[in-house]
Enzyme design. Sequence first.
Site: not given
Ligand SMILES: NCC(=O)N[C@@H](Cc1c[nH]cn1)C(=O)O
Ligand SMILES: [Zn+2]
Ligand SMILES: [Zn+2]
Length: 478
Positions: A100, A166
């Site tokens: 995604d 994710e």
């Molecule tokens: N590539 C990793 C990333 O960007 N993770 C996000 C995960 C997240 C935490 N809350 C919403 N998404 C990040 O913001 O670190």
């Molecule tokens: Zn990512």
């Molecule tokens: Zn990301």
Amino acid sequence: MGSLDTYFALVEQNKQEFVERLREVVAIPSVSGDASKRGEVIRMGEWLQAKWEELGATCKRVEPGKQNLDGEILDLPPVILGQYGNDPSKKTVLVYGHYDVQPALVSDGWESDPFTLVEKEDGRLVGRGSTDDKGPVLGWLLCAETHKQAGIEFPVNLKFCFEGMEESGSEGLDDIIIAEADGWFKGTDVVCISDNYWLGKSRPCLTHGLRGVSYFHLIVEGPGADLHSGVFGGTVHEPMVDLVHLLSRLVDNKGRIQVPGIYDQVMAVTDAEEETYESVEFSHEALVADLKNDVLIHDNERDTLKHRWRYPTLSIHGVEGAFHASGDKTVIPAKVRGKFSLRTVPNMEPRKVAELVTKFLDDEFAKLGSKNRMQVVETHGGRWWYSSPDHPNFVAGARAVERVFGVKPDLTREGGSIPVTLTFEENVKANVLLLPMGAADDGAHSINEKVDKRNYIEGIKLFGAYLHEIAATDLAAA
Ligand SMILES: NCC(=O)N[C@@H](Cc1c[nH]cn1)C(=O)O
Ligand SMILES: [Zn+2]
Ligand SMILES: [Zn+2]
């Protein structure tokens, strides 16, 4: 010529074809945070499963269930589990990635349609998901395909776990990992995740730490409906005034969190840790160029890195319910919802963080003597992760970097969060290596996201080299 050299040569030969393959996946707008795109996210998962099955992998499509997104009940996109090769004499590597992407609109400021990959003359491959995380996810598939095309024996058994949520909190994934730890993931020797970035633009890195995240909503409500500020201004407690006051108390403009007790849980910096900052390739000059303006708080690289990697931070993200459109609406919003999050580090406890934040805001709100109602809700969280970079999994990763790039990798920690890392480590009980493909200036989550063609192509070589190194490494030496 060794089998790895044959592999490298074929990756070189296939370069342009690999760009076309990236174009194909970028064109699927698999935005998990947009209800109207849920079908595209599912299509992207199905695309991946079909390609791996064509290659001979065994796949299992796991449905994580349903999601309520802004009142709409949606199917969560499938988690695609796979197994490529099942030779008991080989080691087993589990790779994780996500198919995604973040939302993207031309009106956000993109130079071109975000879902049409554009190859720039300077080598940038611009498109949503090119670096986060479609480039790496596709990279594993192309690595396996190229081995087959070259007639090179695949050096390991590969298991994979690709999710489609994710960017929206990995809903349902933890339960699947826990349920499959002794099922699909049984026999995993090591885990590898490619979903972060180099520290700069030239030197690759291996990453052995991530910060956690604790996300909060701060809700203030008062009157039953929005009010006319000319009629009611100065005569009622305004929710927005209370909210702005509370948000302003959380952090100062030097980034210091104002919540009492937060820093008590933070691990002290050791002499050994101080040394690790000496050798990494990181410059304020390059960082300022990426930022487009010098807005840095700290006057030296070491402090900047420490505040990205090993100190907690607090960011204020937005306010729902506030007037935000163009024009001058003279409204008093009746209910507003401020959003902020803390990035957490060793040895902070999420429950303690929530307790301290809630108590602080309760105390500050009480001082206001407001008749409005205030509520703090922790909406999602993920724990920090820290691992030793001495494990043979990292030794294999470092050897692979040297083989492909001719340099030793930086050893880095990451300011962002990939909560699933710890879930794999704790439940599959295998060491996890973060092996990024993209560079610091890729602009993940931002406009004009790109992956450099060099990173993409050398990254595909790196994945192959890593798997060959794992095959040759004594993991029992851990
Ligand atoms: N590539 C990793 C990333 O960007 N993770 C996000 C995960 C997240 C935490 N809350 C919403 N998404 C990040 O913001 O670190
Ligand atoms: Zn990512
Ligand atoms: Zn990301």
